[in-house]
Design a protein around this motif. Structure first.
Motif, short mmCIF file in Angstrom:
data_model
loop_
_atom_site.label_atom_id
_atom_site.label_comp_id
_atom_site.label_asym_id
_atom_site.label_seq_id
_atom_site.Cartn_x
_atom_site.Cartn_y
_atom_site.Cartn_z
N GLN A 1 -10.11 -9.43 -3.97
CA GLN A 1 -9.28 -9.34 -2.78
C GLN A 1 -10.05 -8.82 -1.57
OE1 GLN A 1 -6.14 -10.63 -2.54
NE2 GLN A 1 -6.70 -11.40 -4.56
N ASP B 1 -1.13 -2.36 1.23
CA ASP B 1 -0.41 -2.60 -0.02
C ASP B 1 -0.30 -1.29 -0.78
OD1 ASP B 1 0.66 -3.44 -2.36
OD2 ASP B 1 -0.95 -4.83 -2.90
N SER B 2 0.86 -0.72 -0.77
CA SER B 2 1.04 0.58 -1.42
C SER B 2 0.78 0.51 -2.91
CB SER B 2 2.46 1.11 -1.17
OG SER B 2 3.41 0.20 -1.68
N ASP B 3 0.93 -0.69 -3.52
CA ASP B 3 0.65 -0.85 -4.94
C ASP B 3 -0.83 -0.98 -5.20
OD1 ASP B 3 3.30 -0.76 -5.60
OD2 ASP B 3 3.56 -2.93 -5.38
N GLY B 4 -1.59 -1.28 -4.16
CA GLY B 4 -3.01 -1.51 -4.35
C GLY B 4 -3.73 -0.31 -4.90
#
Length: 409
Positions: A250, A401-404
């Protein structure tokens, strides 16, 4: 010129297609006649109840089909029938980044394989490359302008048809796209979990029968085998490499790398520690700090890894990235003391992502750092250990992206 520079059309995803429930349903590896049907039985929906009778005998039918093309064709026929879509197609990713339509079936027509190569259509191929690298289904409405008339024709879409494209992967490796056309959004939304299971079976069929279109694509199988060998030697190293892989991919995409460069970076991320296979267990698993002599041995793993990978056709550039993944931006790294742009960009990306993952993971000789402390360390070492541009892109990605942060750590 990278994918993000060439393709001006943004990938559109419905937020409803990325729920936690769906993500939990599509993780893991499947194989014909096994987990697929066990998982299908656990989906307590009216749709599953309705089609379960037909699905019950499907495993035996698939296992009796000879040849990958026949198997893929059987999958797309069943997908059209059971998902009640207009058509289904499987686009296999070739080594040069183009796509080959390996199976196709349209409802209410005679069976037609309609195979073909999409190699000569640059705009479509770059769009499909972005889809193949995406984290989930990509939805294209019939009114969307992402695809022009020529691209819609090549994908066999009628003017009023919508399209969902599901990226297919084997472990970390993209292998193609599973495409479905349909009329109404609400109908495909409730069928998407089943569609994604079909796409997983298509990916397994590609692997099962070796649908490699060129000799170079056999590198995919070798990469996966090497990754499993590494994990069998050191479980913590194997899981660390998997965490690094998608994140490095990414970051490379955001930095404008080409599709081929991203392929090499992803494989290098997965295999960057493969050289640790050659490090003695007493050093690799030592529960405390290494001595100076032990560090000298440990620092040999990039060169060992590069030597292994150079033996594999198609992994020469991957070997170059693995060799340089411990070089530092200011020249203080190893094995050759390269600095600045003399270090390949892919290796500079690996250095940042690898360091962050290592810092935020418990080790036998130290506890993990918090994300906040690890980010502070990246910022402090930008310009010395790390390429500042890569650090900036990586931190922007974490912020967007807080999940990243969970994925990387």
């Amino acid at each position: 010129m990278g994918i993000s520079e060439i393709v001006s059309m943004p990938v559109h995803r419905s937020p409803r297609f990325s729920s936690q429930g769906m993500d939990s349903m599509i993780t893991g590896n499947l194989y014909f006649g096994g987990d697929f049907f066990n998982r299908l039985a656990k989906l307590k929906t009216p749709l599953v109840t309705e089609v379960w009778g037909e699905m019950g005998d499907l495993a035996a039918q698939w296992l009796q089909v000879e040849g990958s093309s026949s198997l893929l064709f059987e999958i797309v026929v069943k997908a059209v029938e059971l998902l009640e879509v207009k058509h289904c197609q499987v686009l296999v990713l070739c080594a040069d980044g183009t796509f080959h339509r390996q199976a196709y079936y349209q409802a209410q027509t005679l069976l037609s394989r309609s195979n073909g190569v999409l190699r000569n259509y640059q705009r479509l191929n770059h769009f499909l490359q972005r889809v193949a690298l995406s984290d989930g289904p990509v939805l294209i409405g019939y009114r969307d302008t992402y695809l022009g008339a020529e691209e819609r024709r090549l994908l066999k879409l009628q003017s009023n048809e919508n399209l969902v494209l599901i990226p297919m992967r084997l472990e970390s490796e993209p292998v193609g796209i599973f495409g479905l056309s349909f009329d109404r959004f609400h109908s495909i939304e409730q069928r998407l979990p089943l569609a994604m299971m079909f796409s997983e079976q298509a990916a397994q069929a590609i692997q099962r029968e070796g649908l490699a279109l060129t000799e170079e694509e056999s590198a995919v199988e070798i990469v996966l085998a090497l990754a499993k060998a590494l994990e069998s030697r050191d479980l913590s190293t194997g899981s660390h490499c998997r965490r690094v892989t998608r994140t490095a991919e990414q970051v490379a995409l955001r930095m404008g790398c080409t599709f081929r460069e991203i392929q090499d970076i992803r494989r290098a991320a997965l295999l960057h520690d493969i050289g640790k296979i050659g490090i003695p267990d007493q050093i690799l698993h030592k529960p405390g700090p290494l001595s100076e002599r032990e560090w000298a041995i440990m620092r040999q793993h990039p060169e060992i890894g590069a030597r292994i990978l150079r033996l594999v056709h198609g992994l020469t550039e991957v070997a170059r990235l693995v060799l340089a993944h411990h070089e530092h931006y200011d020249g203080s790294g190893y094995p050759y003391g390269l600095s600045g742009d003399a270090i390949p960009l892919g290796a500079r990306i690996l250095t940042v992502v690898d360091a962050f993952s290592a810092m935020t993971t418990d080790r036998i000789y130290r506890p993990a750092l918090s994300y906040r402390d690890a980010i502070a360390e990246l910022k402090r070492c930008a310009g010395t250990d790390f390429d500042p541009r890569v650090v900036d892109v990586f931190l922007e990605m974490l912020k967007a992206d807080s999940d990243g942060m969970e994925d990387v750590g």
